[in-house]
Design an enzyme around this catalytic site. Structure first.
Site, mmCIF file in Angstrom:
data_model
loop_
_atom_site.group_PDB
_atom_site.id
_atom_site.type_symbol
_atom_site.label_atom_id
_atom_site.label_comp_id
_atom_site.label_asym_id
_atom_site.label_seq_id
_atom_site.Cartn_x
_atom_site.Cartn_y
_atom_site.Cartn_z
ATOM 1 N N TRP A 100 24.497 12.349 25.406
ATOM 2 C CA TRP A 100 24.163 13.661 24.859
ATOM 3 C C TRP A 100 22.991 13.577 23.897
ATOM 4 O O TRP A 100 22.164 14.502 23.839
ATOM 5 C CB TRP A 100 25.398 14.284 24.215
ATOM 6 C CG TRP A 100 26.512 14.398 25.202
ATOM 7 C CD1 TRP A 100 27.702 13.721 25.217
ATOM 8 C CD2 TRP A 100 26.515 15.203 26.400
ATOM 9 N NE1 TRP A 100 28.437 14.059 26.319
ATOM 10 C CE2 TRP A 100 27.749 14.960 27.059
ATOM 11 C CE3 TRP A 100 25.601 16.098 26.957
ATOM 12 C CZ2 TRP A 100 28.073 15.590 28.259
ATOM 13 C CZ3 TRP A 100 25.936 16.727 28.148
ATOM 14 C CH2 TRP A 100 27.155 16.476 28.785
ATOM 15 N N ASP A 167 24.198 17.065 15.767
ATOM 16 C CA ASP A 167 25.109 17.580 16.789
ATOM 17 C C ASP A 167 26.489 17.016 16.465
ATOM 18 O O ASP A 167 26.727 15.820 16.588
ATOM 19 C CB ASP A 167 24.637 17.123 18.170
ATOM 20 C CG ASP A 167 25.613 17.479 19.289
ATOM 21 O OD1 ASP A 167 26.666 18.089 19.011
ATOM 22 O OD2 ASP A 167 25.314 17.131 20.446
ATOM 23 N N LYS A 191 36.093 20.920 21.492
ATOM 24 C CA LYS A 191 36.742 19.637 21.184
ATOM 25 C C LYS A 191 37.779 19.824 20.068
ATOM 26 O O LYS A 191 38.950 19.533 20.254
ATOM 27 C CB LYS A 191 35.705 18.605 20.729
ATOM 28 C CG LYS A 191 34.478 18.496 21.606
ATOM 29 C CD LYS A 191 34.762 17.959 22.982
ATOM 30 C CE LYS A 191 33.454 17.717 23.726
ATOM 31 N NZ LYS A 191 33.647 17.191 25.081
#
Length: 358
Positions: A100, A167, A191
């Site tokens: 990511w 992030d 999440k």
């Protein structure tokens, strides 16, 4: 059939009270006899919901007043584009710690001068680079605090000589965060903060509006500030689920208590991995994630992986197969995962070891 112990990386397990409140709101939102799915975002009732959700974020993290709390859509992958659109004028540095982080860098490089200041690709992202040089003239340094695919994590707020962007998709609200050390924090909710469909963005107001490029309307963070995160119809149901998840975190002791529980869960699983002759941990011990525990079969036992996954499923343990890129095994221990869930997994590992005792 017994209770399922869910370890998927996302969409992830939610606290049981949140499931129940969400199901109830689909039938009747706040006693209106109207489903939350059909409630207009222009009603005062929904405006109050948005205001309360922002206030919960501020309370749980102690967010300073000079920061805005925004709700956007498109997943964290959309923020990979929004961040450089709004902040990248000259050059930006990215810490390359996994899939990511790499994707975020690629999006930024399509906007302007963005590059990796350090990378752990040389050891298949099994560690976090430390002690790397940060150019003093960066518009910002971008970090991805938790690497879901390979299982490493930055669990402290770095002291950074340049503006810092993070992030925090997969470890937000799992520990206290000093928001003042960042100019922008973002992530997808699915999440630890709710379900898929909404992003959180925490941004310091004064860093916006300084790039020379034209910013397309729905990519401009200033629009979300002015429109109170409703420049168009917002994802009402995911925001409602986020609200109830934030209430659950607050009622269960806040982020400090989430951190205590998460450390305990991760330690119990890592201890069993280290003890068990059939398994091995894959990430550097210094940088191991407590959100996504990555492990694999021990050398010489690789042929048992599929059997173990099936064995675990037979014990009502689901979601432990590793990412398609990394392979192996992965247990995601997000906030709603309980110590009971982890103990079910470690007991399964012990039983499997006994079954294959040489």
């Amino acid at each position: 059939m017994g209770k399922k112990h869910i370890f998927y990386a996302g969409p992830s397990l939610l606290p049981q009270p949140v499931y129940e409140e969400a199901a109830g709101a689909i039938r009747d939102f706040a006693g209106t006899s109207v489903s939350v799915l059909s409630t207009s975002h222009r009603t005062s009732l929904w405006s109050d919901m948005m205001d309360e959700t922002r206030s919960l974020w501020r309370e749980l993290l102690g967010i300073p007043q000079e920061y805005e709390v925004l709700f956007t859509a498109g997943g964290a992958s959309m923020e990979f584009l929004r961040v450089p659109m709004n902040l990248l004028e000259h050059k930006a540095g990215y810490l390359d710690t996994g899939v990511w982080a790499g994707n975020a860098l690629r999006e930024a490089a399509g906007i302007g001068n963005a590059f990796a200041v350090a990378s752990s690709a040389d050891r298949r992202y099994s560690y976090i680079p430390h002690g790397f040089e940060i150019p003093a003239d960066l518009d910002y340094l971008h970090i991805t605090t938790n690497n879901t695919v390979f299982g490493t994590e930055i669990r402290t707020d770095p002291d950074c000589p340049v503006p810092l962007v993070a992030d925090m998709s997969s470890d937000m609200l799992t520990r206290p965060v000093d928001v003042s050390k960042y100019i922008l924090i973002y992530g997808g909710a699915q999440k630890n903060v709710g379900t898929a469909g909404v992003n959180f963005v925490i941004v310091r107001r004064d860093v916006l509006g300084h790039v020379s490029r034209h910013i397309p309307t729905l990519l401009d963070y200033r629009l979300y500030i002015d429109a109170l995160s409703m420049p168009n119809t917002p994802p009402v149901f995911p925001i409602f689920v986020m609200n109830r998840t934030l209430h659950w975190i607050k009622s269960n002791g806040g982020v400090a208590e989430m951190n205590r529980r998460n450390v305990l869960k991760a330690q119990a699983l890592y201890d069993e991995i280290e003890r068990n002759s059939l398994f091995r941990a894959t990430a550097d011990p210094r940088d191991r994630s407590i959100m996504n525990v990555h492990f694999d079969m021990a050398p010489g036992r690789e042929n048992l992986l599929e059997e173990f996954v099936s064995f675990a499923e037979g014990a009502d343990i689901v979601g432990i197969r590793g990412h398609r890129i990394s392979g192996g095994l992965r247990a995601s221990l997000y906030n709603a995962c309980t110590l009971e869930d982890v103990e079910a997994l470690t007991e399964c590992m012990r039983t499997f070891e006994f079954k294959h005792k040489r």
